[in-house]
Design an enzyme around this catalytic site. Structure first.
Site, PDB file in Angstrom:
ATOM      1  N   LYS A 187       0.831  -1.207   0.000  1.00 46.62           N
ATOM      2  CA  LYS A 187       0.000   0.000   0.000  1.00 46.62           C
ATOM      3  C   LYS A 187       0.870   1.263   0.000  1.00 46.62           C
ATOM      4  O   LYS A 187       2.091   1.182   0.084  1.00 46.62           O
ATOM      5  CB  LYS A 187      -0.963  -0.029   1.192  1.00 46.62           C
TER       6      LYS A 187
HETATM    7  C1  LIG Z   1      -5.273  -4.347   1.295  1.00 48.15           C
HETATM    8  C2  LIG Z   1      -6.760  -4.244   1.186  1.00 48.15           C
HETATM    9  C3  LIG Z   1      -7.611  -4.602   2.242  1.00 48.15           C
HETATM   10  C4  LIG Z   1      -7.151  -5.298   3.479  1.00 48.15           C
HETATM   11  O1  LIG Z   1      -6.079  -4.753   4.091  1.00 48.15           O
HETATM   12  P1  LIG Z   1      -5.125  -5.652   5.027  1.00 48.15           P
HETATM   13  O2  LIG Z   1      -4.317  -4.614   5.708  1.00 48.15           O
HETATM   14  O3  LIG Z   1      -4.337  -6.523   4.106  1.00 48.15           O
HETATM   15  O4  LIG Z   1      -5.996  -6.427   5.940  1.00 48.15           O
HETATM   16  C5  LIG Z   1      -8.957  -4.371   2.081  1.00 48.15           C
HETATM   17  N1  LIG Z   1      -9.455  -3.853   0.957  1.00 48.15           N
HETATM   18  C6  LIG Z   1      -8.688  -3.535  -0.084  1.00 48.15           C
HETATM   19  C7  LIG Z   1      -9.305  -2.945  -1.298  1.00 48.15           C
HETATM   20  C8  LIG Z   1      -7.308  -3.739  -0.008  1.00 48.15           C
HETATM   21  O5  LIG Z   1      -6.539  -3.452  -1.065  1.00 48.15           O
END
Ligand SMILES: *Cc1c(COP(=O)(O)O)cnc(C)c1O
Length: 376
Positions: A187
């Site tokens: 991210k």
């Molecule tokens: C990464 C992500 C999540 C979940 O995040 P985590 O930190 O991996 O639990 C939820 N929704 C979307 C669209 C994501 O890209």
């Protein structure tokens, strides 16, 4: 040549120093860094209240808990998203209605929202709409807010891709009642694992904090605590909040570099193949993913073969996402529905490498390898 994954973290010496300092401090978990990170993040996204937790998934779950979602309730979720968006409703016992998406942007539209809404009424009470700002492209949450207002429902944005994006000058946290962020390494910024949920008022934030730690309230004498509701352990360690604080200082730089890389692709990709279509983002969006649409059928190559050829050239790609309504768990629960926009998006989408540490030369490498892979 280094392998280029579709996304990866940028960790610098000061990030490492911040973590080392936290490790030497009195608190490894739930210490002063949590509130510090929450406050700094609130300022960065323009939120009035924030609750940090140990994943983006936990952030979505806490948001659903904070609105009191449960059995008999329905949440509308776009089919093109990560599993966690829909699962957050199911964790609370609520049912999901999947909305279709635009086949070119992958985003929910007003028309697909209304289609989903007409299905939702037969499945229960509309409690939440969870729009997903896919790839960092922001979807207009205005029509959703207007719709849920009639039912006492809530808009919870899945902003896991959209840290740094704005639409009409508003961040995801400013344009929805609640917004959920992830700090997974791919991210925009990372804490290793981690998440944040923004809340409209202190009452909702207090509820989220209660569910973050076992539904437990300490008070009375030092040894006393009351468990007033069923909560979880969604706490984020101080160590990770120290990393988050350090990463947050670089957010503008990370976002600016993501924009530059996207602009390079936008300039270099058109005309590469008659079967390739780009979807340029607006200048106010911070792309988490750089997605292209490829008509693999017309091209005559399987997507997996193109991905394998790119992998051999040292380039990682990924598919975001398999439509969630077709996952065995959901197809088993609700039957196999047809959502043509989501299926068309899934058939053609491919995510190319984009992360702040990529050089301009890396972008050229991807473009050249893709051109080769897309030759007839
Ligand atoms: C990464 C992500 C999540 C979940 O995040 P985590 O930190 O991996 O639990 C939820 N929704 C979307 C669209 C994501 O890209």
């Amino acid at each position: 040549m280094a392998f280029l994954p579709y996304g990866r973290q940028v960790i610098e010496d000061d990030d490492i120093a911040a973590v080392a300092e936290a490790l030497r401090s009195d608190y490894l978990t739930t210490g002063p860094k949590v509130a510090e990170f929450e406050a700094a993040f609130a300022e960065a996204v323009g939120a009035s209240h924030t609750v940090a937790c140990n994943s983006g998934t936990a952030a979505l779950h806490l948001a659903m808990l904070a609105i009191g979602a449960g059995q008999g309730d329905v949440a509308i979720v776009p089919s093109i998203t990560f599993l966690a968006t829909a699962n957050a409703a199911r964790y609370c016992g609520a049912e999901v209605v999947f909305a279709d998406v635009d086949p070119i942007t992958g985003l929910m539209t007003e028309a697909s929202l209304m289609d989903a809404f007409s299905k939702a009424v037969s499945r229960g009470k509309l409690k939440a709409i969870l729009p997903v700002h896919l790839a960092g492209r922001m979807v207009d949450t205005g029509p959703m807010a207007a719709l849920v207002r009639q039912f006492g429902g809530h808009v919870i944005a899945d902003a896991c891709h959209a840290l740094g994006s704005t639409l009409n000058g508003l961040t995801p946290a400013q344009s929805a009642e609640m917004a959920c962020y992830s700090f997974h390494p791919v991210k925009t910024m990372t804490t290793g694992e981690g998440g944040m949920v923004t809340m409209p008022d202190s009452g909702a934030a207090e509820r989220a904090k209660l569910y973050r730690s076992h539904g437990m309230i300490r008070g009375g004498d030092v040894a006393h605590y009351d468990m007033v509701d069923l909560g979880f352990n969604f706490r984020i360690p101080d160590i990770l909040c120290a990393l988050g604080l350090s990463q947050l200082k670089k957010l503008d730089r990370f976002v600016a570099r993501r924009r530059e890389i996207a602009r390079l692709y936008d300039a270099k990709l058109p005309g590469l193949s008659p079967h390739l279509q780009t979807c340029p983002s607006r200048a106010d969006e911070a792309l988490h993913l750089y997605t292209v649409l490829i008509d693999f059928k017309a091209l005559g190559h399987e997507r997996t073969a193109v991905m394998e050829q790119l992998r051999q050239a040292g380039i990682g790609t990924q598919v975001h996402y398999i439509p969630v309504h077709l996952q065995p768990y959901y197809a088993g629960r609700y039957g196999v529905e047809r959502l043509p926009g989501a299926e068309a998006w899934h058939e053609k989408t491919l995510s190319l490498p984009i992360f702040p540490a990529m050089s301009d030369g890396d972008v050229d490498r991807v473009v050249e390898a893709l051109e080769k892979a897309l030759r007839p």
